[in-house]
Every structure is written in C-alpha cells, then in structure tokens.
Design a protein around this motif. Structure first.
Motif, mmCIF file in Angstrom:
data_model
loop_
_atom_site.group_PDB
_atom_site.id
_atom_site.type_symbol
_atom_site.label_atom_id
_atom_site.label_comp_id
_atom_site.label_asym_id
_atom_site.label_seq_id
_atom_site.Cartn_x
_atom_site.Cartn_y
_atom_site.Cartn_z
ATOM 1 N N GLN A 1 0.818 -1.222 0.000
ATOM 2 C CA GLN A 1 0.000 0.000 0.000
ATOM 3 C C GLN A 1 0.850 1.270 0.000
ATOM 4 O OE1 GLN A 1 -2.933 -0.039 3.149
ATOM 5 N NE2 GLN A 1 -3.305 -2.234 2.896
ATOM 6 N N ILE A 2 2.135 1.141 0.308
ATOM 7 C CA ILE A 2 3.009 2.310 0.377
ATOM 8 C C ILE A 2 3.437 2.687 -1.036
ATOM 9 C CG2 ILE A 2 5.143 3.266 1.332
ATOM 10 C CD1 ILE A 2 4.952 1.229 3.564
ATOM 11 N N GLU A 3 3.023 3.843 -1.478
ATOM 12 C CA GLU A 3 3.293 4.272 -2.858
ATOM 13 C C GLU A 3 4.701 4.833 -3.017
ATOM 14 O OE1 GLU A 3 0.214 6.988 -3.864
ATOM 15 O OE2 GLU A 3 -1.375 5.451 -3.841
ATOM 16 N N GLN A 4 5.256 5.434 -1.965
ATOM 17 C CA GLN A 4 6.598 5.995 -2.045
ATOM 18 C C GLN A 4 7.639 4.883 -1.904
ATOM 19 O OE1 GLN A 4 4.371 6.834 0.239
ATOM 20 N NE2 GLN A 4 3.797 8.976 -0.055
ATOM 21 N N PRO A 5 8.817 5.078 -2.505
ATOM 22 C CA PRO A 5 9.888 4.095 -2.319
ATOM 23 C C PRO A 5 10.347 4.092 -0.854
ATOM 24 C CG PRO A 5 10.709 6.040 -3.449
ATOM 25 C CD PRO A 5 9.221 6.194 -3.385
ATOM 26 N N PHE A 6 10.786 2.952 -0.388
ATOM 27 C CA PHE A 6 11.226 2.819 0.994
ATOM 28 C C PHE A 6 12.131 1.599 1.106
ATOM 29 C CE2 PHE A 6 7.720 -0.024 0.601
ATOM 30 C CZ PHE A 6 8.076 -1.118 1.371
ATOM 31 N N LYS A 7 12.827 1.490 2.224
ATOM 32 C CA LYS A 7 13.597 0.298 2.567
ATOM 33 C C LYS A 7 13.182 -0.144 3.967
ATOM 34 C CE LYS A 7 17.791 1.219 -0.145
ATOM 35 N NZ LYS A 7 19.272 1.385 -0.057
ATOM 36 N N LEU A 8 13.021 -1.465 4.134
ATOM 37 C CA LEU A 8 12.618 -1.984 5.431
ATOM 38 C C LEU A 8 13.433 -3.239 5.735
ATOM 39 C CD1 LEU A 8 10.752 -1.991 7.908
ATOM 40 C CD2 LEU A 8 9.069 -3.260 6.561
ATOM 41 N N ALA A 9 14.041 -3.266 6.901
ATOM 42 C CA ALA A 9 14.841 -4.432 7.300
ATOM 43 C C ALA A 9 14.669 -4.650 8.796
ATOM 44 C CB ALA A 9 16.311 -4.215 6.966
ATOM 45 N N PHE A 10 14.822 -5.904 9.203
ATOM 46 C CA PHE A 10 14.706 -6.270 10.612
ATOM 47 C C PHE A 10 15.954 -7.029 11.042
ATOM 48 C CE2 PHE A 10 10.319 -5.842 9.247
ATOM 49 C CZ PHE A 10 9.714 -5.175 10.307
ATOM 50 N N GLY A 11 16.323 -6.849 12.299
ATOM 51 C CA GLY A 11 17.445 -7.583 12.874
ATOM 52 C C GLY A 11 17.013 -8.309 14.132
ATOM 53 N N TYR A 12 17.451 -9.568 14.261
ATOM 54 C CA TYR A 12 17.213 -10.344 15.476
ATOM 55 C C TYR A 12 18.433 -10.220 16.377
ATOM 56 C CZ TYR A 12 13.380 -12.959 13.204
ATOM 57 O OH TYR A 12 12.213 -13.330 12.575
ATOM 58 N N GLY A 13 18.205 -10.375 17.672
ATOM 59 C CA GLY A 13 19.337 -10.342 18.591
ATOM 60 C C GLY A 13 18.935 -10.750 19.984
ATOM 61 N N HIS A 14 19.933 -11.074 20.784
ATOM 62 C CA HIS A 14 19.685 -11.408 22.189
ATOM 63 C C HIS A 14 19.609 -10.149 23.043
ATOM 64 C CE1 HIS A 14 20.018 -15.658 21.399
ATOM 65 N NE2 HIS A 14 21.177 -15.466 20.790
ATOM 66 N N SER A 15 19.833 -9.002 22.412
ATOM 67 C CA SER A 15 19.689 -7.703 23.075
ATOM 68 C C SER A 15 19.232 -6.700 22.029
ATOM 69 C CB SER A 15 21.015 -7.246 23.697
ATOM 70 O OG SER A 15 21.964 -6.972 22.671
ATOM 71 N N ILE A 16 18.721 -5.559 22.497
ATOM 72 C CA ILE A 16 18.286 -4.508 21.575
ATOM 73 C C ILE A 16 19.468 -3.999 20.752
ATOM 74 C CG2 ILE A 16 17.381 -2.154 21.421
ATOM 75 C CD1 ILE A 16 15.218 -4.160 21.971
ATOM 76 N N LEU A 17 20.642 -3.872 21.398
ATOM 77 C CA LEU A 17 21.825 -3.385 20.696
ATOM 78 C C LEU A 17 22.213 -4.331 19.560
ATOM 79 C CD1 LEU A 17 24.193 -1.445 20.393
ATOM 80 C CD2 LEU A 17 25.427 -2.781 22.127
ATOM 81 N N GLU A 18 22.244 -5.645 19.839
ATOM 82 C CA GLU A 18 22.603 -6.612 18.807
ATOM 83 C C GLU A 18 21.563 -6.606 17.684
ATOM 84 O OE1 GLU A 18 23.356 -11.435 18.211
ATOM 85 O OE2 GLU A 18 22.677 -10.649 20.142
ATOM 86 N N ALA A 19 20.285 -6.539 18.040
ATOM 87 C CA ALA A 19 19.219 -6.525 17.033
ATOM 88 C C ALA A 19 19.314 -5.279 16.160
ATOM 89 C CB ALA A 19 17.856 -6.596 17.716
#
Length: 413
Positions: free
Chosen positions: A267-285
C-alpha cells in the motif's frame, strides 16, 4: 513457570502417563481422551490454550498429522520402536510360557519385530505380525487376531491398539498391550517440554526494524501505525527519514506468515527500505537491522538473524544466505577463488532455488542483482578454479554472440 502439555491418548494410556509424569519437573498435563485413534483430529480442534501437544502413540499422530501445520505450538508423539517391542516380549516370556510362533502381534512397522528377533539371534518360527495402517480400520486388525485364535494358530495376542485390547479382553482371548518403557515416556515428556521452552525463547528474541524513506519522500502516519500494529511493534522516529520499530521474533514471524505485513507494504506508494534484525539484546538486534538494511531494495523486506543469516527478500523469496561461515569447505573455496563467503553462500542459494542446474551469466546477474560485468568476473573465478564449467551455448533470437551456459561444479548441499 511450568509447561502445560496437552496429551491426546486412550484412557488406559492416561493412567500409565499419570504414574510416570511425576518424574518430570515443571509440567502440567491436560488429557484429551479418545476411544479410537481416528478421533485424534477431532480432539486437536478441542485443545485449550497450552504450551505443547503430545500424542500417546504413532497411530493418533498419523491420523492428526495433516492438521499439525496449523498448530502454533510444538508437538511430539510417543514413537513405537524396537525397545517397546523387546520389552513387551520380555514381559510376556517372564509371565507366560508362550512360544514366539504362537503369538499374534500388531505393530506400526513390522521391520521392528524382525530387528528384535535378529538381535537376540532367534532362529525359530516367527510370530504372526499384523501391520497397522491408518488406511485400514482397526476392526480388521481385531478380526485377524480373532481368526488366528479361532483356528488355534496362536495362544496370545500383543496389541498396540488399546481399543483392540479391550475387545480381546471382552472375548476372553489372552492379550496384553504393547509396553512403552518408563524411560521412553519420561524422555518424550522431557523432549516435549524442551521443544516448548525453545519455541518460547525463540519467539521472545528482540527484533528491531528500520524503515528508511528517501529524503524527498514522506510516509503517512496511518501506514506507519498499521505496520507497527501488524508486527505488534512500538516505534519512534530517529531522523527525518528513518523510523525504528521494536517487537519480538514471534510477532514478526506471525505477521509474515499471515502476509499482513506484505499487504501493508504494497500500500506504500513511495519508495522505501525496510529491514529487521534479530538479537539477544536490543543493541545486537539494531546492529543486525542496520546491516540488513544495506541489502534492502525498494518494496522488499530483509531479516538478519542473530546467527548472521540473511533471510529474504520477502515477499518474493524466502531464501537464506549466511553472512558468516566456519565451514572449512566454503573457507577453502573463498581462499582459492578470492570470492567472499557471502557470495559463495549466495551461489549455493542460487543453485537451490533454480529448477535447472544450468544457467547463463544473465540468470546469475538477475539473481545477485549486480551487473553482467561483475557476474562474469565471478563466473571466471569459479571456472578457473574448477568450481564451474562450460556445458554449452544458447542461441539468442537477436543478433550477437551466443550466451555461454554454465553448471556449478561443487557440492551445494
């Protein structure tokens, strides 16, 4: 907190599990009882919220197998094996003087009986073995046991089916149930508990998402709110064009499996980038999310997990590429070809996703999303070191040189 396990089994087997389950710490058990194993699919749909599901045998598991992909909790079943058969034979010999060839026994896998007899170096006449199959009514098994008894071909029946045992008892035909050993049941309960704890720990891993939009674009707050809602995330704006989302692996996986997130992305008409990181802490993620963002293309989602495996792009592909490796074969190949372990991992993934072993430089360029020149350099390094070979040429419909056809020449599994 204890692990709640739903167990689908017969009433007789429930009594055995109750007598044994006290040997396993931190579990709660709730039983769903059947009179016949074919009722297992109905009972699966009646299960109340719990942490894991256990079937009290192979037969109920097989009847319900087609439903298990829809179950959001881990499941397990108590398997019939040579240990159960040998223990039952030993019990029978200890309590009754019945020759082996005067026994009728029903089992899921007849080979197990042969294996037990071979192990004890038995050379006499074999017992009458009845093969249990979910495609055959258990009434047929009962009738075969009865026919052997009526013709005086047997003196005793061993059955894996509790309803068959009850019928034999009513007919006063000497019989006993297959014995699952105490250790086997304890081990299965422990294994089921471990599966539940592992699933929970995986689901609650920290996940950080990074949504980046071009400097000359904007994104509606409603769309951002919907993305956060679909992934059960909280979010904050960290710059004019970048947003951070915070959720868990379980919530993100659920959003991807139900395709809620993918529908919103479209549904997002504008270009974008989306990525997710997993981790055992917020910093690592967060660090993993930042690295995954460098691979992201417009309207695609990448995930970098805590093992440095890159997943995606979603929704077009759910491939997995390892960004680090300790495999000596890959490291040796990287050293000889001067290619990075990442590129080698991508080549392996490329091989797995193709229907044909043969490819052209154009095929590989499209997969790697790099230029033809870069791809040709990669292929040359592979060919020069024997990791790829030329197998033919492909004539084009237009004028120009024919395309060279290659095959990878190294183990990709």
């Amino acid at each position: 907190m204890s692990t709640k396990i739903a167990i689908i089994c017969s009433k007789a087997f429930m009594k055995r599990i109750i007598s044994i389950a006290q040997n396993v710490t931190d579990i709660q058990i709730e039983f769903y009882l059947y009179r016949h194993p074919s009722e297992a699919p109905i009972l699966v749909k009646q299960i109340k919220p719990c942490d894991a599901l256990l079937f009290g045998g192979t037969l109920p598991y097989l009847h319900a197998q087609s439903l298990l992909s829809e179950i959001p909790i881990p499941w397990n079943y108590i398997k019939q094996d040579e240990t159960a058969i040998s223990t039952t034979f030993l019990s029978l010999v200890a309590k009754h003087t019945v020759p082996i060839d005067r026994i009728s026994i029903d089992v899921m896998n007849p080979a197990f009986v042969d294996n037990v007899l071979a192990e004890i170096e038995y050379t006499g006449e074999k017992p009458h073995v009845q093969h249990i199959s979910i495609t055959e009514p258990t009434e047929n098994i009962l009738q075969r046991h009865m026919a052997l008894w009526n013709t005086k071909s047997i003196d005793f029946v061993i059955t894996s089916i509790h309803s068959v045992f009850d019928e034999l008892q009513a007919l006063q035909i000497p019989a006993m149930r297959m014995l699952d050993t105490k250790n086997s049941i304890i081990q299965c309960l422990e294994e089921t508990k471990s599966k539940s704890l592992l699933t929970k720990s995986e689901s609650f891993k920290a996940v950080v998402g990074l949504l980046e939009i071009p400097k000359d674009s904007s994104i509606e707050s409603t769309i951002l709110s919907q993305i956060a809602k679909a992934t059960f995330s909280t979010y904050k704006q960290i710059s004019a064009h970048t947003f951070e989302l915070y959720t868990t692996a379980g919530h993100l996986q659920n959003a991807l499996e139900k395709e809620n997130l993918e529908e919103l992305i479209q549904q997002i008409e504008q270009p974008f980038k989306l990525a997710f990181g997993y981790g055992h802490s917020i910093l690592e993620a967060t660090q993993n999310a930042q690295y995954a963002l460098t691979f992201a293309k417009p309207s695609e989602i990448y995930i970098l997990d805590e093992h440095k495996s890159l997943l995606g792009p979603f929704p077009n592909s759910k491939g997995k590429v390892s960004l680090k490796t300790d495999d000596p074969y890959v490291l040796q190949m990287a050293k000889l070809t001067s290619l990075s372990p990442l590129n080698i991992s991508k080549l392996i993934n490329f091989s797995h996703e193709r229907q044909s072993a043969q490819f052209t430089s154009q095929n590989l360029a499209e997969y790697l999303q790099v230029t033809r020149r870069t791809t040709e350099r990669i292929i040359k390094k592979l060919v020069d070191n024997g990791y790829a070979k030329v197998v033919g040429e492909e004539m084009t419909h237009q004028q120009g040189r024919p395309r060279t056809i290659y095959e990878l020449n190294f183990a990709t599994y």
